[in-house]
Design an enzyme around this catalytic site. Structure first.
Site, PDB file in Angstrom:
ATOM      1  N   ASP A 109       0.702  -1.243  -0.232  1.00  0.00           N
ATOM      2  CA  ASP A 109      -0.028  -0.026  -0.175  1.00  0.00           C
ATOM      3  C   ASP A 109       0.841   1.064  -0.164  1.00  0.00           C
ATOM      4  O   ASP A 109       0.812   2.113  -0.805  1.00  0.00           O
ATOM      5  CB  ASP A 109      -0.973   0.207   1.163  1.00  0.00           C
ATOM      6  N   LYS A 162       1.366 -15.168  -3.583  1.00  0.00           N
ATOM      7  CA  LYS A 162       1.894 -16.240  -4.253  1.00  0.00           C
ATOM      8  C   LYS A 162       2.894 -17.194  -3.218  1.00  0.00           C
ATOM      9  O   LYS A 162       2.549 -18.282  -3.277  1.00  0.00           O
ATOM     10  CB  LYS A 162       2.870 -16.005  -5.261  1.00  0.00           C
ATOM     11  N   ARG A 200      -8.684  12.080 -11.937  1.00  0.00           N
ATOM     12  CA  ARG A 200      -8.032  12.120 -10.657  1.00  0.00           C
ATOM     13  C   ARG A 200      -7.910  10.536 -10.265  1.00  0.00           C
ATOM     14  O   ARG A 200      -7.402  10.200  -9.038  1.00  0.00           O
ATOM     15  CB  ARG A 200      -9.167  12.228  -9.565  1.00  0.00           C
ATOM     16  N   LYS A 201      -7.920   9.496 -11.215  1.00  0.00           N
ATOM     17  CA  LYS A 201      -7.681   8.233 -10.758  1.00  0.00           C
ATOM     18  C   LYS A 201      -6.341   7.718 -11.392  1.00  0.00           C
ATOM     19  O   LYS A 201      -5.871   8.045 -12.418  1.00  0.00           O
ATOM     20  CB  LYS A 201      -8.732   7.231 -11.554  1.00  0.00           C
TER      21      LYS A 201
END
EC number: 3.1.2.2
Length: 230
Positions: A152, A175, A196-197
């Site tokens: 993140d 994995k 804005r993405k």
């Protein structure tokens, strides 16, 4: 990203009409007085130190830049962030002044030990990560939530190079488990921007690149200073 990660590593401060001051400060060489936790300490293993030195060499020609990492946000930066993004009725300045970044809140060697490097031309962030003993999930392995956190914040830094962002979606495929105290390479890259993405890809591999531990994709939304978060 976790809500606290929106301010992680950043000297936050933005003026709505121009490039966010937070981004400019983080990706510049401006001097800061806070302790930088993205530097070697006694808990770092030989492998982590070796990789760190290799990337510091890459920084010498200017193609890569090491990013600083702080435990707390400077008071001015915190105030600027709250001014633009937090409704006044939700501000708790006294409590917030004591807040610490999640990934820097544990003692050295027990939690998240990492250093990040930024390549502007490639729109890429590489994070060298060593998971401490207090990040255990299954015996001997790093907790999946801790892995999600390091993904993140690493992917978030890619997006943050374009402005102040928060996580909208994080999709992770686990994995292979990551052993505690081992060193892995978290590689994230900004793939595309749509308004804005911001779309970012991320992988975690062993230092020899033979083992793929994790794959992930993330969507971040650039914050609108005219729309408070609360």
């Amino acid at each position: 990203m976790l809500r606290s990660c929106a301010m992680r590593l950043r000297t936050l401060g933005a003026t709505p009409a121009r490039r966010p001051e937070a981004t400019r400060r983080l990706f510049s060489s401006e001097e800061v007085v806070c302790k930088d936790y993205a530097l070697p300490n006694p808990s770092w293993t030989k492998d982590l130190r070796l990789l760190f030195d290799q990337f510091m060499k890459k920084c010498e020609d200017g193609s890569w830049k090491r990013l600083p990492s702080y435990r707390q946000n400077p008071p001015q930066a915190l105030q600027e962030f709250q001014t633009h993004f937090v409704d006044s009725k939700f501000k708790k300045e006294e409590q917030m002044s004591k807040a610490q970044q999640f990934t820097r809140s544990l003692e050295e060697g027990l939690g998240f030990e990492y250093a990040m490097f930024y390549n502007k031309a490639e729109k890429r962030i590489v994070c060298l990560f060593q998971g401490g003993l207090h990040l255990q999930g299954m015996p001997g392995f790093v907790h999946g939530g801790a892995i999600a956190t390091i993904i993140d914040i690493t992917a978030g830094m890619c997006a943050f190079s374009e402005g102040i962002v928060m996580t909208a979606n994080l999709n992770i495929d686990y994995k292979k488990p990551i052993p505690l105290l081992s060193v892995v390479v978290v590689n994230s890259q900004l793939q595309k921007i749509e308004g804005r993405k911001l779309f970012v890809s991320c992988t975690i591999q062993s230092t020899d690149e033979k083992t793929l531990h994790t794959q992930a994709t993330a969507l971040f939304i650039k914050l609108d200073p005219d729309k408070p978060l609360t």
